[in-house]
Design a protein around this motif. Structure first.
Motif, PDB file in Angstrom:
ATOM      1  N   VAL A 120      -2.480   1.485   5.155  1.00 32.23           N
ATOM      2  CA  VAL A 120      -1.451   2.511   4.959  1.00 32.23           C
ATOM      3  C   VAL A 120      -2.164   3.863   4.939  1.00 32.23           C
ATOM      4  O   VAL A 120      -2.885   4.166   3.983  1.00 32.23           O
ATOM      5  CB  VAL A 120      -0.674   2.288   3.641  1.00 32.23           C
ATOM      6  N   LEU A 121      -1.983   4.650   5.981  1.00 32.54           N
ATOM      7  CA  LEU A 121      -2.740   5.892   6.121  1.00 32.54           C
ATOM      8  C   LEU A 121      -1.932   7.131   5.755  1.00 32.54           C
ATOM      9  O   LEU A 121      -0.728   7.211   6.046  1.00 32.54           O
ATOM     10  CB  LEU A 121      -3.262   6.032   7.557  1.00 32.54           C
ATOM     11  N   GLY A 122      -2.620   8.084   5.116  1.00 30.53           N
ATOM     12  CA  GLY A 122      -1.990   9.334   4.688  1.00 30.53           C
ATOM     13  C   GLY A 122      -2.368   9.591   3.248  1.00 30.53           C
ATOM     14  O   GLY A 122      -2.941   8.715   2.584  1.00 30.53           O
ATOM     15  N   ASN A 123      -2.067  10.785   2.758  1.00 27.73           N
ATOM     16  CA  ASN A 123      -2.367  11.048   1.351  1.00 27.73           C
ATOM     17  C   ASN A 123      -1.433  10.217   0.485  1.00 27.73           C
ATOM     18  O   ASN A 123      -0.232  10.109   0.768  1.00 27.73           O
ATOM     19  CB  ASN A 123      -2.204  12.541   1.030  1.00 27.73           C
ATOM     20  N   LEU A 124      -1.973   9.649  -0.588  1.00 28.19           N
ATOM     21  CA  LEU A 124      -1.182   8.778  -1.477  1.00 28.19           C
ATOM     22  C   LEU A 124       0.086   9.455  -1.987  1.00 28.19           C
ATOM     23  O   LEU A 124       1.088   8.786  -2.230  1.00 28.19           O
ATOM     24  CB  LEU A 124      -2.025   8.400  -2.694  1.00 28.19           C
ATOM     25  N   GLN A 125       0.003  10.769  -2.158  1.00 26.36           N
ATOM     26  CA  GLN A 125       1.181  11.521  -2.620  1.00 26.36           C
ATOM     27  C   GLN A 125       2.381  11.229  -1.726  1.00 26.36           C
ATOM     28  O   GLN A 125       3.513  11.170  -2.183  1.00 26.36           O
ATOM     29  CB  GLN A 125       0.908  13.023  -2.534  1.00 26.36           C
ATOM     30  N   ASP A 126       2.123  11.048  -0.423  1.00 27.01           N
ATOM     31  CA  ASP A 126       3.218  10.822   0.536  1.00 27.01           C
ATOM     32  C   ASP A 126       3.470   9.338   0.775  1.00 27.01           C
ATOM     33  O   ASP A 126       4.614   8.916   0.936  1.00 27.01           O
ATOM     34  CB  ASP A 126       2.870  11.481   1.882  1.00 27.01           C
ATOM     35  N   GLN A 170       6.992   5.790  -0.587  1.00 27.48           N
ATOM     36  CA  GLN A 170       7.615   5.014   0.500  1.00 27.48           C
ATOM     37  C   GLN A 170       7.279   3.534   0.368  1.00 27.48           C
ATOM     38  O   GLN A 170       8.114   2.653   0.542  1.00 27.48           O
ATOM     39  CB  GLN A 170       7.082   5.470   1.854  1.00 27.48           C
ATOM     40  N   PHE A 171       6.022   3.277   0.036  1.00 28.65           N
ATOM     41  CA  PHE A 171       5.531   1.903  -0.080  1.00 28.65           C
ATOM     42  C   PHE A 171       6.325   1.133  -1.139  1.00 28.65           C
ATOM     43  O   PHE A 171       6.719  -0.019  -0.935  1.00 28.65           O
ATOM     44  CB  PHE A 171       4.041   1.937  -0.428  1.00 28.65           C
ATOM     45  N   LEU A 172       6.566   1.786  -2.271  1.00 27.09           N
ATOM     46  CA  LEU A 172       7.249   1.099  -3.372  1.00 27.09           C
ATOM     47  C   LEU A 172       8.712   0.796  -3.043  1.00 27.09           C
ATOM     48  O   LEU A 172       9.340  -0.042  -3.689  1.00 27.09           O
ATOM     49  CB  LEU A 172       7.157   1.931  -4.659  1.00 27.09           C
ATOM     50  N   ASN A 173       9.245   1.466  -2.027  1.00 30.19           N
ATOM     51  CA  ASN A 173      10.634   1.202  -1.609  1.00 30.19           C
ATOM     52  C   ASN A 173      10.752   0.054  -0.620  1.00 30.19           C
ATOM     53  O   ASN A 173      11.857  -0.306  -0.224  1.00 30.19           O
ATOM     54  CB  ASN A 173      11.223   2.457  -0.938  1.00 30.19           C
ATOM     55  N   ARG A 174       9.627  -0.500  -0.211  1.00 32.32           N
ATOM     56  CA  ARG A 174       9.686  -1.585   0.785  1.00 32.32           C
ATOM     57  C   ARG A 174      10.452  -2.777   0.218  1.00 32.32           C
ATOM     58  O   ARG A 174      10.229  -3.187  -0.916  1.00 32.32           O
ATOM     59  CB  ARG A 174       8.274  -2.050   1.145  1.00 32.32           C
ATOM     60  N   THR A 175      11.306  -3.358   1.034  1.00 29.48           N
ATOM     61  CA  THR A 175      12.091  -4.487   0.533  1.00 29.48           C
ATOM     62  C   THR A 175      11.282  -5.789   0.590  1.00 29.48           C
ATOM     63  O   THR A 175      11.620  -6.767  -0.068  1.00 29.48           O
ATOM     64  CB  THR A 175      13.380  -4.648   1.357  1.00 29.48           C
ATOM     65  N   ASP A 176      10.191  -5.784   1.383  1.00 35.69           N
ATOM     66  CA  ASP A 176       9.386  -7.010   1.519  1.00 35.69           C
ATOM     67  C   ASP A 176       8.172  -7.018   0.602  1.00 35.69           C
ATOM     68  O   ASP A 176       7.270  -7.839   0.772  1.00 35.69           O
ATOM     69  CB  ASP A 176       8.930  -7.172   2.984  1.00 35.69           C
ATOM     70  N   LEU A 177       8.153  -6.112  -0.384  1.00 35.27           N
ATOM     71  CA  LEU A 177       6.963  -6.003  -1.241  1.00 35.27           C
ATOM     72  C   LEU A 177       6.920  -7.145  -2.271  1.00 35.27           C
ATOM     73  O   LEU A 177       7.808  -7.269  -3.109  1.00 35.27           O
ATOM     74  CB  LEU A 177       6.970  -4.635  -1.953  1.00 35.27           C
TER      75      LEU A 177
END
Ligand SMILES: C[S@@+](CC[C@H](N)C(=O)[O-])C[C@H]1O[C@@H](n2cnc3c(N)ncnc32)[C@H](O)[C@@H]1O
Length: 269
Positions: A133-139, A143-150
């Motif tokens: 997962v690339l990019g600054n963690l702030q961004d 988004q990651f925590l909203n994943r439905t497959d997490l």
């Protein structure tokens, strides 16, 4: 018998070259390149199984060249096979090396902008299952925590070096409680380097941990007490294992002691 053999000089180095035996046995004797990762993934997967889960997520915050993520992926594969649990692996990084330090708490006398550049495509080509997962963690983190497959987060390696980035990474515990185990095993890479970094509670990762604990009432990041004394082969990484405790998590107080008299009786001597 194995305990005695493992004390013979050179025995464990040889064992690492020919890694036979169960994951449980090799984790007990530290027969892994990334011993802390093996301990964290195995311990958290066992907890998840006991809680009746069939899948978990493990995360490396700070990937750089990818050595750690490749190891984490391999450990997850072997633990998954042994315990029969699905393990998703994620690695987070800017993709462009360290961002600029925010202030003295990021230890600018140790690290600076641009350290640890990565080659994302080269690394992606080597990964089998892990997701980068690339990019600054702030961004990227919200988004990651909203994943439905997490799958529930079970183990996290914090290797972002900076206070500020570690503070941001603690956002991983801000999602709904189903996104994580009641106790998440954590590894902190930058808490042990006395000669050069002089790590302390007022800068770096230790500062982020202290502030998190002051800000949170029912969640705490606490060092796993006395691990060094409980391991057959005490090692530096024993000082780097913490657990994120979430006292209000619906599963926090669920009994995990195995059934059977021997676990419920004081032994008569
Ligand atoms: C020490 S390196 C990681 C080394 C890696 N874990 C290993 O074992 O090989 C630290 C990494 O953290 C990443 N990093 C630091 N702050 C970040 C942030 N705010 N967002 C995303 N990545 C960050 C940097 O890009 C750098 O690659």
């Amino acid at each position: 018998m194995i305990r005695l053999l493992s004390r013979i000089p050179g025995f464990r180095r040889l064992w690492l070259k020919f890694p036979i035996g169960s994951v449980a046995l090799r984790t007990e004797h530290d027969i892994w390149d990334r011993k802390a990762y093996a301990y964290g993934v195995y311990s958290s997967a066992k907890l998840a199984k006991t809680l009746g889960l069939d899948k978990i997520s493990v995360i490396e915050f700070g990937v750089a060249g990818g050595n750690g993520l490749l190891q984490l992926e391999e450990i997850a594969r072997q633990v998954s096979d042994e315990l029969g649990i699905n393990i998703q692996v994620y690695g987070f990084d800017t993709g462009t090396g360290m961002p600029p330090p925010v202030d003295y708490r990021d230890l600018p006398y140790v690290w600076e902008e641009g350290f640890y550049r990565m080659e994302p495509e080269k690394l992606r080509a080597r990964l089998r299952k892990a997701e980068l997962v690339l990019g600054n963690l702030q961004d990227t983190l919200p988004q990651f925590l909203n994943r439905t497959d997490l799958a529930p987060i079970a183990f996290v390696s914090f290797d972002l070096d900076y206070y500020s980035s570690t503070k941001t990474a603690f956002g991983v515990f801000d999602g709904p409680c189903e996104t994580r185990l009641p106790r998440v095993y954590c590894y902190f890479d930058d808490v042990v380097w006395p000669e050069h970094a002089c790590h302390n509670d007022f800068t770096g990762e230790l500062c982020a941990i202290r502030e998190y604990n002051e800000e949170q009432d029912r969640r705490k990041v606490a060092k796993l007490a006395n691990l060094t004394w409980m391991r057959p082969h005490p090692a530096r990484w024993n000082e780097q294992i913490y657990v994120h405790h979430e006292f209000d998590h619906p599963s926090y107080s669920r009994m995990i002691t195995p059934q059977g008299e021997k676990f419920r009786q004081n032994r008569i001597v």
